[in-house]
Scaffold this motif. Structure first.
Motif, short mmCIF file in Angstrom:
data_model
loop_
_atom_site.label_atom_id
_atom_site.label_comp_id
_atom_site.label_asym_id
_atom_site.label_seq_id
_atom_site.Cartn_x
_atom_site.Cartn_y
_atom_site.Cartn_z
N GLY A 82 -13.86 -1.28 -9.78
CA GLY A 82 -15.05 -0.72 -9.16
C GLY A 82 -14.84 -0.40 -7.69
O GLY A 82 -15.76 -0.55 -6.88
N ILE A 83 -13.63 0.03 -7.36
CA ILE A 83 -13.32 0.39 -5.98
C ILE A 83 -12.93 1.86 -5.92
O ILE A 83 -12.49 2.44 -6.91
CB ILE A 83 -12.20 -0.49 -5.37
N GLU A 84 -13.06 2.42 -4.74
CA GLU A 84 -12.75 3.84 -4.57
C GLU A 84 -11.27 4.09 -4.34
O GLU A 84 -10.72 5.09 -4.79
CB GLU A 84 -13.57 4.40 -3.41
N ASN A 85 -10.61 3.18 -3.60
CA ASN A 85 -9.22 3.42 -3.22
C ASN A 85 -8.49 2.08 -3.13
O ASN A 85 -8.79 1.26 -2.27
CB ASN A 85 -9.18 4.15 -1.87
N LEU A 86 -7.52 1.88 -4.03
CA LEU A 86 -6.78 0.62 -4.08
C LEU A 86 -6.00 0.38 -2.79
O LEU A 86 -5.93 -0.75 -2.31
CB LEU A 86 -5.84 0.62 -5.29
N THR A 87 -5.42 1.43 -2.24
CA THR A 87 -4.65 1.28 -1.01
C THR A 87 -5.53 0.74 0.12
O THR A 87 -5.16 -0.20 0.81
CB THR A 87 -4.04 2.63 -0.60
N VAL A 88 -6.70 1.32 0.28
CA VAL A 88 -7.62 0.88 1.34
C VAL A 88 -8.08 -0.55 1.06
O VAL A 88 -8.16 -1.36 1.98
CB VAL A 88 -8.81 1.85 1.45
N ALA A 89 -8.34 -0.87 -0.20
CA ALA A 89 -8.78 -2.23 -0.54
C ALA A 89 -7.70 -3.26 -0.20
O ALA A 89 -8.00 -4.34 0.32
CB ALA A 89 -9.14 -2.30 -2.02
N ILE A 90 -6.45 -2.93 -0.46
CA ILE A 90 -5.36 -3.86 -0.14
C ILE A 90 -5.19 -3.98 1.37
O ILE A 90 -4.99 -5.07 1.90
CB ILE A 90 -4.05 -3.43 -0.82
N GLN A 91 -5.31 -2.87 2.08
CA GLN A 91 -5.22 -2.93 3.53
C GLN A 91 -6.36 -3.78 4.11
O GLN A 91 -6.13 -4.57 5.03
CB GLN A 91 -5.24 -1.52 4.12
N ASP A 92 -7.55 -3.63 3.57
CA ASP A 92 -8.68 -4.46 4.02
C ASP A 92 -8.42 -5.93 3.74
O ASP A 92 -8.70 -6.79 4.59
CB ASP A 92 -9.98 -4.01 3.34
N PRO A 144 0.81 -1.22 0.00
CA PRO A 144 0.00 0.00 0.00
C PRO A 144 0.84 1.27 0.00
O PRO A 144 0.46 2.28 -0.60
CB PRO A 144 -0.81 -0.10 1.29
N TYR A 145 2.01 1.21 0.62
CA TYR A 145 2.86 2.39 0.71
C TYR A 145 3.47 2.72 -0.64
O TYR A 145 3.59 3.89 -1.01
CB TYR A 145 3.94 2.16 1.78
N ILE A 146 3.84 1.71 -1.40
CA ILE A 146 4.39 1.91 -2.73
C ILE A 146 3.31 2.43 -3.67
O ILE A 146 3.56 3.31 -4.50
CB ILE A 146 4.98 0.58 -3.28
N ASP A 206 0.70 4.26 -2.86
CA ASP A 206 0.50 5.68 -2.54
C ASP A 206 1.64 6.53 -3.07
O ASP A 206 1.42 7.61 -3.61
CB ASP A 206 0.37 5.88 -1.02
N TYR A 207 2.86 6.06 -2.94
CA TYR A 207 4.01 6.81 -3.42
C TYR A 207 3.94 7.01 -4.94
O TYR A 207 4.15 8.10 -5.45
CB TYR A 207 5.31 6.10 -3.04
N ASN A 208 3.62 5.94 -5.67
CA ASN A 208 3.62 6.00 -7.13
C ASN A 208 2.38 6.66 -7.72
O ASN A 208 2.37 7.03 -8.88
CB ASN A 208 3.78 4.60 -7.71
N ARG A 209 1.35 6.83 -6.92
CA ARG A 209 0.09 7.40 -7.41
C ARG A 209 0.29 8.75 -8.10
O ARG A 209 -0.39 9.08 -9.07
CB ARG A 209 -0.89 7.54 -6.25
N LYS A 210 1.26 9.52 -7.62
CA LYS A 210 1.51 10.85 -8.19
C LYS A 210 2.11 10.80 -9.59
O LYS A 210 2.06 11.79 -10.31
CB LYS A 210 2.45 11.64 -7.29
N ALA A 211 2.69 9.68 -9.96
CA ALA A 211 3.44 9.60 -11.21
C ALA A 211 2.72 8.86 -12.33
O ALA A 211 3.20 8.85 -13.45
CB ALA A 211 4.79 8.93 -10.95
#
Length: 102
Positions: free
Chosen positions: A23-33, A2-4, A6-11
């Motif tokens: 069909g998800i809102e946030n990949l980071t949150v989905a992976i954490q779940d 999830p940290y990677i 978030d880091y790469n999301r800007k690029a």
């Protein structure tokens, strides 16, 4: 992971494209779940298979960051990074803070 993300999301817009396709809102949150459901620790300090002592971790984080940055895989990362960025990602992964601010 999830940290990677978030880091790469800007690029790259690939994260947003993947979120739309899944069909998800946030990949980071989905992976954490998913990690929670699979009993995968969300941070390095929560790992219990091996002891990761905070003091010792912080003593080697600079060397780990330089080594990780020097790995050839870094060349294929969608975002240009630095050893300092890698260190911040390691810190986020240890403490569970967001890498969006890096």
């Amino acid at each position: 992971m999830p940290y990677i993300i978030d880091y790469n999301r800007k690029a790259t817009n690939k994260v947003e494209e993947l979120e739309k396709q899944l069909g998800i809102e946030n990949l980071t949150v989905a992976i954490q779940d998913l990690n929670k459901r699979l009993n995968i620790p969300l941070t390095l300090k929560e790992v219990d298979e091996v002891e990761i002592n905070e003091k010792e971790y912080l003593e080697v984080i600079d060397r780990m960051s330089k080594n990780a940055f020097g790995d050839p895989c870094t060349l294929t990362n969608p975002r240009q990074s630095s050893p300092e960025d890698v260190k911040k990602i390691y810190e986020c992964a240890f403490y569970g803070t967001s890498a969006l601010e890096i």
